[in-house]
Motif scaffolding. Structure first.
Motif, PDB file in Angstrom:
ATOM      1  N   THR A   1       0.835  -1.207   0.000  1.00  0.00           N
ATOM      2  CA  THR A   1       0.000   0.000   0.000  1.00  0.00           C
ATOM      3  C   THR A   1       0.871   1.260   0.000  1.00  0.00           C
ATOM      4  OG1 THR A   1      -0.206  -0.211   2.400  1.00  0.00           O
ATOM      5  CG2 THR A   1      -2.028  -1.025   1.090  1.00  0.00           C
ATOM      6  N   GLU A   2       2.022   1.176   0.660  1.00  0.00           N
ATOM      7  CA  GLU A   2       2.900   2.342   0.732  1.00  0.00           C
ATOM      8  C   GLU A   2       3.512   2.656  -0.649  1.00  0.00           C
ATOM      9  OE1 GLU A   2       2.937   4.419   2.924  1.00  0.00           O
ATOM     10  OE2 GLU A   2       4.819   5.508   2.879  1.00  0.00           O
ATOM     11  N   ILE A   3       3.908   1.615  -1.379  1.00  0.00           N
ATOM     12  CA  ILE A   3       4.464   1.872  -2.725  1.00  0.00           C
ATOM     13  C   ILE A   3       3.380   2.498  -3.617  1.00  0.00           C
ATOM     14  CG2 ILE A   3       5.455   0.833  -4.808  1.00  0.00           C
ATOM     15  CD1 ILE A   3       6.750  -1.282  -3.007  1.00  0.00           C
ATOM     16  N   SER A   4       2.174   1.957  -3.532  1.00  0.00           N
ATOM     17  CA  SER A   4       1.071   2.522  -4.324  1.00  0.00           C
ATOM     18  C   SER A   4       0.842   3.980  -3.967  1.00  0.00           C
ATOM     19  CB  SER A   4      -0.233   1.772  -4.032  1.00  0.00           C
ATOM     20  OG  SER A   4      -0.359   0.699  -4.894  1.00  0.00           O
ATOM     21  N   ARG A   5       0.850   4.272  -2.667  1.00  0.00           N
ATOM     22  CA  ARG A   5       0.629   5.657  -2.221  1.00  0.00           C
ATOM     23  C   ARG A   5       1.720   6.576  -2.795  1.00  0.00           C
ATOM     24  NH1 ARG A   5       2.170   9.367   1.445  1.00  0.00           N
ATOM     25  NH2 ARG A   5       3.865   8.123   2.304  1.00  0.00           N
ATOM     26  N   LEU A   6       2.969   6.122  -2.732  1.00  0.00           N
ATOM     27  CA  LEU A   6       4.072   6.975  -3.203  1.00  0.00           C
ATOM     28  C   LEU A   6       4.046   7.162  -4.727  1.00  0.00           C
ATOM     29  CD1 LEU A   6       6.914   5.752  -0.835  1.00  0.00           C
ATOM     30  CD2 LEU A   6       5.844   8.003  -0.839  1.00  0.00           C
ATOM     31  N   PHE A   7       3.730   6.086  -5.461  1.00  0.00           N
ATOM     32  CA  PHE A   7       3.575   6.235  -6.923  1.00  0.00           C
ATOM     33  C   PHE A   7       2.482   7.271  -7.225  1.00  0.00           C
ATOM     34  CE2 PHE A   7       5.176   1.740  -8.297  1.00  0.00           C
ATOM     35  CZ  PHE A   7       6.444   2.253  -8.524  1.00  0.00           C
ATOM     36  N   GLY A   8       1.355   7.155  -6.508  1.00  0.00           N
ATOM     37  CA  GLY A   8       0.223   8.063  -6.738  1.00  0.00           C
ATOM     38  C   GLY A   8       0.605   9.509  -6.450  1.00  0.00           C
ATOM     39  N   LEU A   9       1.311   9.719  -5.335  1.00  0.00           N
ATOM     40  CA  LEU A   9       1.700  11.071  -4.936  1.00  0.00           C
ATOM     41  C   LEU A   9       2.715  11.651  -5.932  1.00  0.00           C
ATOM     42  CD1 LEU A   9       1.443  13.280  -2.791  1.00  0.00           C
ATOM     43  CD2 LEU A   9       3.277  12.171  -1.511  1.00  0.00           C
ATOM     44  N   ARG A  10       3.664  10.819  -6.328  1.00  0.00           N
ATOM     45  CA  ARG A  10       4.650  11.270  -7.314  1.00  0.00           C
ATOM     46  C   ARG A  10       3.940  11.742  -8.585  1.00  0.00           C
ATOM     47  NH1 ARG A  10       7.715   6.697 -10.480  1.00  0.00           N
ATOM     48  NH2 ARG A  10       5.542   6.493 -11.159  1.00  0.00           N
ATOM     49  N   ASN A  11       2.972  10.932  -9.065  1.00  0.00           N
ATOM     50  CA  ASN A  11       2.297  11.285 -10.316  1.00  0.00           C
ATOM     51  C   ASN A  11       1.430  12.529 -10.167  1.00  0.00           C
ATOM     52  OD1 ASN A  11       3.583   9.064 -11.209  1.00  0.00           O
ATOM     53  ND2 ASN A  11       1.770   7.919 -11.844  1.00  0.00           N
ATOM     54  N   PHE A  12       0.775  12.655  -9.002  1.00  0.00           N
ATOM     55  CA  PHE A  12      -0.041  13.849  -8.743  1.00  0.00           C
ATOM     56  C   PHE A  12       0.844  15.081  -8.860  1.00  0.00           C
ATOM     57  CE2 PHE A  12      -1.987  17.095  -6.108  1.00  0.00           C
ATOM     58  CZ  PHE A  12      -3.344  16.931  -6.334  1.00  0.00           C
ATOM     59  N   TRP A  13       1.991  15.017  -8.205  1.00  0.00           N
ATOM     60  CA  TRP A  13       2.924  16.152  -8.214  1.00  0.00           C
ATOM     61  C   TRP A  13       3.458  16.400  -9.633  1.00  0.00           C
ATOM     62  CZ3 TRP A  13       8.327  15.840  -9.161  1.00  0.00           C
ATOM     63  CH2 TRP A  13       9.011  17.034  -8.952  1.00  0.00           C
ATOM     64  N   MET A  14       3.903  15.352 -10.321  1.00  0.00           N
ATOM     65  CA  MET A  14       4.455  15.533 -11.674  1.00  0.00           C
ATOM     66  C   MET A  14       3.417  16.133 -12.609  1.00  0.00           C
ATOM     67  SD  MET A  14       6.786  12.152 -12.372  1.00  0.00           S
ATOM     68  CE  MET A  14       7.771  12.826 -13.697  1.00  0.00           C
ATOM     69  N   ASN A  15       2.191  15.612 -12.526  1.00  0.00           N
ATOM     70  CA  ASN A  15       1.136  16.094 -13.423  1.00  0.00           C
ATOM     71  C   ASN A  15       0.783  17.545 -13.139  1.00  0.00           C
ATOM     72  OD1 ASN A  15      -2.188  16.303 -13.543  1.00  0.00           O
ATOM     73  ND2 ASN A  15      -1.203  15.553 -15.408  1.00  0.00           N
ATOM     74  N   ARG A  16       0.571  17.880 -11.847  1.00  0.00           N
ATOM     75  CA  ARG A  16       0.113  19.237 -11.522  1.00  0.00           C
ATOM     76  C   ARG A  16       1.223  20.282 -11.669  1.00  0.00           C
ATOM     77  NH1 ARG A  16      -3.119  15.592 -10.706  1.00  0.00           N
ATOM     78  NH2 ARG A  16      -5.187  15.859  -9.787  1.00  0.00           N
ATOM     79  N   THR A  17       2.497  19.847 -11.632  1.00  0.00           N
ATOM     80  CA  THR A  17       3.577  20.821 -11.845  1.00  0.00           C
ATOM     81  C   THR A  17       4.110  20.737 -13.283  1.00  0.00           C
ATOM     82  OG1 THR A  17       5.145  19.233 -10.935  1.00  0.00           O
ATOM     83  CG2 THR A  17       4.317  20.906  -9.417  1.00  0.00           C
ATOM     84  N   HIS A  18       3.375  19.977 -14.112  1.00  0.00           N
ATOM     85  CA  HIS A  18       3.651  19.912 -15.556  1.00  0.00           C
ATOM     86  C   HIS A  18       5.056  19.391 -15.875  1.00  0.00           C
ATOM     87  CE1 HIS A  18       0.520  23.398 -15.690  1.00  0.00           C
ATOM     88  NE2 HIS A  18      -0.004  22.246 -15.323  1.00  0.00           N
ATOM     89  N   GLN A  19       5.491  18.367 -15.137  1.00  0.00           N
ATOM     90  CA  GLN A  19       6.768  17.707 -15.455  1.00  0.00           C
ATOM     91  C   GLN A  19       6.557  16.783 -16.653  1.00  0.00           C
ATOM     92  OE1 GLN A  19       9.401  18.410 -13.330  1.00  0.00           O
ATOM     93  NE2 GLN A  19       7.903  19.729 -12.319  1.00  0.00           N
ATOM     94  N   PRO A  20       7.600  16.590 -17.483  1.00  0.00           N
ATOM     95  CA  PRO A  20       7.456  15.606 -18.563  1.00  0.00           C
ATOM     96  C   PRO A  20       7.269  14.207 -17.974  1.00  0.00           C
ATOM     97  CG  PRO A  20       9.617  16.693 -18.628  1.00  0.00           C
ATOM     98  CD  PRO A  20       8.897  17.248 -17.441  1.00  0.00           C
ATOM     99  N   MET A  21       6.287  13.472 -18.479  1.00  0.00           N
ATOM    100  CA  MET A  21       6.018  12.126 -17.952  1.00  0.00           C
ATOM    101  C   MET A  21       6.115  11.097 -19.072  1.00  0.00           C
ATOM    102  SD  MET A  21       2.920  12.891 -15.286  1.00  0.00           S
ATOM    103  CE  MET A  21       2.991  11.381 -14.329  1.00  0.00           C
ATOM    104  N   THR A  22       6.511   9.878 -18.726  1.00  0.00           N
ATOM    105  CA  THR A  22       6.541   8.810 -19.725  1.00  0.00           C
ATOM    106  C   THR A  22       5.794   7.586 -19.190  1.00  0.00           C
ATOM    107  OG1 THR A  22       8.706   8.060 -18.946  1.00  0.00           O
ATOM    108  CG2 THR A  22       8.687   9.601 -20.793  1.00  0.00           C
ATOM    109  N   TYR A  23       6.521   6.685 -18.497  1.00  0.00           N
ATOM    110  CA  TYR A  23       5.928   5.415 -18.070  1.00  0.00           C
ATOM    111  C   TYR A  23       5.226   5.506 -16.711  1.00  0.00           C
ATOM    112  CZ  TYR A  23       9.950   5.649 -15.053  1.00  0.00           C
ATOM    113  OH  TYR A  23      10.854   6.084 -14.124  1.00  0.00           O
ATOM    114  N   GLU A  24       5.274   6.663 -16.033  1.00  0.00           N
ATOM    115  CA  GLU A  24       4.875   6.712 -14.618  1.00  0.00           C
ATOM    116  C   GLU A  24       3.396   6.358 -14.403  1.00  0.00           C
ATOM    117  OE1 GLU A  24       6.498   9.102 -16.186  1.00  0.00           O
ATOM    118  OE2 GLU A  24       8.376   9.482 -15.123  1.00  0.00           O
ATOM    119  N   GLY A  25       2.526   6.824 -15.325  1.00  0.00           N
ATOM    120  CA  GLY A  25       1.099   6.553 -15.156  1.00  0.00           C
ATOM    121  C   GLY A  25       0.799   5.059 -15.166  1.00  0.00           C
ATOM    122  N   PRO A  26       1.088   4.362 -16.289  1.00  0.00           N
ATOM    123  CA  PRO A  26       0.802   2.925 -16.327  1.00  0.00           C
ATOM    124  C   PRO A  26       1.593   2.125 -15.288  1.00  0.00           C
ATOM    125  CG  PRO A  26       1.901   3.655 -18.351  1.00  0.00           C
ATOM    126  CD  PRO A  26       1.484   4.882 -17.594  1.00  0.00           C
TER     127      PRO A  26
END
Ligand SMILES: Cc1cc2nc3c(=O)[nH]c(=O)nc-3n(C[C@H](O)[C@H](O)[C@H](O)COP(=O)(O)OP(=O)(O)OC[C@H]3O[C@@H](n4cnc5c(N)ncnc54)[C@H](O)[C@@H]3O)c2cc1C
Length: 405
Positions: free
Chosen positions: A298-323
């Motif tokens: 659950t902790e890894i899932s939480r951290l992946f989710g938080l990382r993606n929330f931050w990357m998306n909302r601060t408009h960082q370039p993303m590649t494989y992080e979502g899937p």
């Protein structure tokens, strides 16, 4: 990214404001959380949040969003999560994904007309993508939209749709040119749900639509010569695959999430309350072993989710992080049910009051973790997308869909 975030005095002051506001406005609920009565209360909470711009915290203010920075938005999500609630506090898949897609692909007129009702909680929107003929192959949809004057006439069928309390509008992908090339023959519409020719029928499935208020049921939606204003076609005729790339990018996990590892917290509480051989279950070394497994997943899932929330909302370039996040969450759901099963025993998954200390939530989780392999792109599809983005099987790495204007 800072994995141990600290907050400025202003952000802490904002947290106090949010906490006080939520304790005053949080509805009192009882019984089935998804009953009609409770649903009405959560819809009202959504409208109240919307008035403050807190229903879409990072969306632009001029369209009804909050215009908040990412850290303040995280504070808001965390405080809602303390009540076990997401934002919005009810099922609104088409509002979340359609709203984001309209921000990228809509005309100015469409943004001003379609976004404020979504962002302030006036309307609930379901996403309608899956057709019985297409499924994972979304581009193969056979729901047709034919232009007729100032309208499009829609015919077809979408399955696995929506939730338990109806919707005000449908965010839908259609085929606008049956003879056109693949990926160049699709268009998106925002469709008022009360138009003549629309029928919604509940489906009977193994699991419900997921944990969440308003998510409890999946439906089939039939379109029989439904006339939709042409002004509601978003992103241009036959440009639907580009619009889909925004929608799917977010749905496949790039939008991220903020929240605690709820299943660990619950399992820990139950392990303290339950007895095995006359002693609290938590004292059993095997039980502790399983709890740590649940914590890690659950902790890894939480951290992946938080990382993606931050990357998306601060408009960082993303590649494989979502899937990556989506794939991990789907597979760990299965492993967590296995660990819960071995912690509490098979009887905990029944509705027998002698054993069912979780009031049905364990049983529901068991079923929904299996079902959750499918929505928002199946586990296999997440793997396929990830492979393309980390350079497997393709000369050139596939890039992520556009999620910012
Ligand atoms: C709880 C729930 C909620 C949902 N919510 C919505 C919703 O709100 N709106 C909506 O429109 N739809 C929704 N869906 C539908 C969901 O998006 C589809 O179930 C999903 O896209 C898969 O389509 P399918 O069920 O037709 O399976 P299929 O596409 O027929 O797939 C069958 C199997 O083949 C595999 N497969 C298919 N293609 C490939 C490939 N290229 N490579 C490798 N493996 C492949 C799949 O992984 C799967 O195991 C929901 C489904 C569920 C279960």
């Amino acid at each position: 990214m800072d994995f141990a975030p600290s907050y400025t005095p202003e952000q802490e002051a904002f947290r106090s404001e949010v906490r006080a506001w939520l304790s005053e406005h949080m509805p009192k609920t009882g019984g089935d959380l998804d009953s009609d009565e409770n649903y009405r209360k959560f819809r009202q909470l959504g409208r109240d949040l919307g008035k403050r711009g807190w229903l879409r915290p990072t969306a632009p203010k001029q369209y009804g969003g909050g215009g908040l920075d990412v850290a303040s938005a995280i504070v808001l999500y965390e405080e809602m999560d303390a009540y076990g609630l997401p934002i919005p506090p009810y099922y609104d898949s088409g509002g979340w994904l359609g709203g984001a897609s309209i921000l990228v692909w809509g005309t100015e007129e469409q943004k001003q007309r379609l976004l404020p009702p979504i962002f302030t909680g006036d309307v609930v929107t379901w996403q309608l993508l899956t057709g019985p003929e297409a499924g994972s192959d979304l581009a193969g949809t056979k729901t047709d939209a034919r232009r007729d004057g100032d309208e499009y006439v829609i015919n077809g069928e979408k399955i696995y749709v929506g939730g338990s309390h109806g919707a005000d509008q449908f965010w839908t992908i259609t085929r606008t040119n049956p003879d056109g090339d693949r990926h160049k023959n699709l268009s998106w519409f925002m469709i008022p749900a009360n138009l003549p020719g629309i029928t919604v029928r509940p489906m009977e499935l193994l699991g419900d639509g997921g944990e969440g208020i308003g998510a409890g049921v999946k439906n089939t939606v039939y379109f029989d010569n439904v006339r939709v204003p042409a002004a509601n076609l978003v992103g241009g005729e036959n440009n639907g695959w580009q619009v889909a790339s925004t929608h799917l990018e977010l749905e496949h996990g790039s939008g991220g999430s903020v929240g605690r590892n709820r299943w660990f917290t619950r399992a820990l509480r139950w392990a303290n309350e339950q007895q095995r051989d006359g002693r609290p279950l938590i004292e059993d070394p095997e039980a502790r072993d399983r709890l740590v497994d649940i914590f890690v997943l659950t902790e890894i899932s939480r951290l992946f989710g938080l990382r993606n929330f931050w990357m998306n909302r601060t408009h960082q370039p993303m590649t494989y992080e979502g899937p990556q996040s989506s794939y991990f969450r789907k597979l760990s759901g299965l492993k967590i049910t296995e660990a819960l099963h071995s912690l509490f025993g098979p009887y905990a998954l029944t509705h027998d009051e002698r054993w069912d200390f979780s009031e049905g939530t364990l049983d529901a989780y068991q079923r929904s973790a299996i079902v959750a392999l499918h929505p928002g792109g199946t586990a296999d599809i997440q793997k396929v997308i990830m492979a393309r983005r980390i350079g497997m099987g393709r000369e050139e790495r596939e890039s992520a869909g556009k999620t910012v204007e």
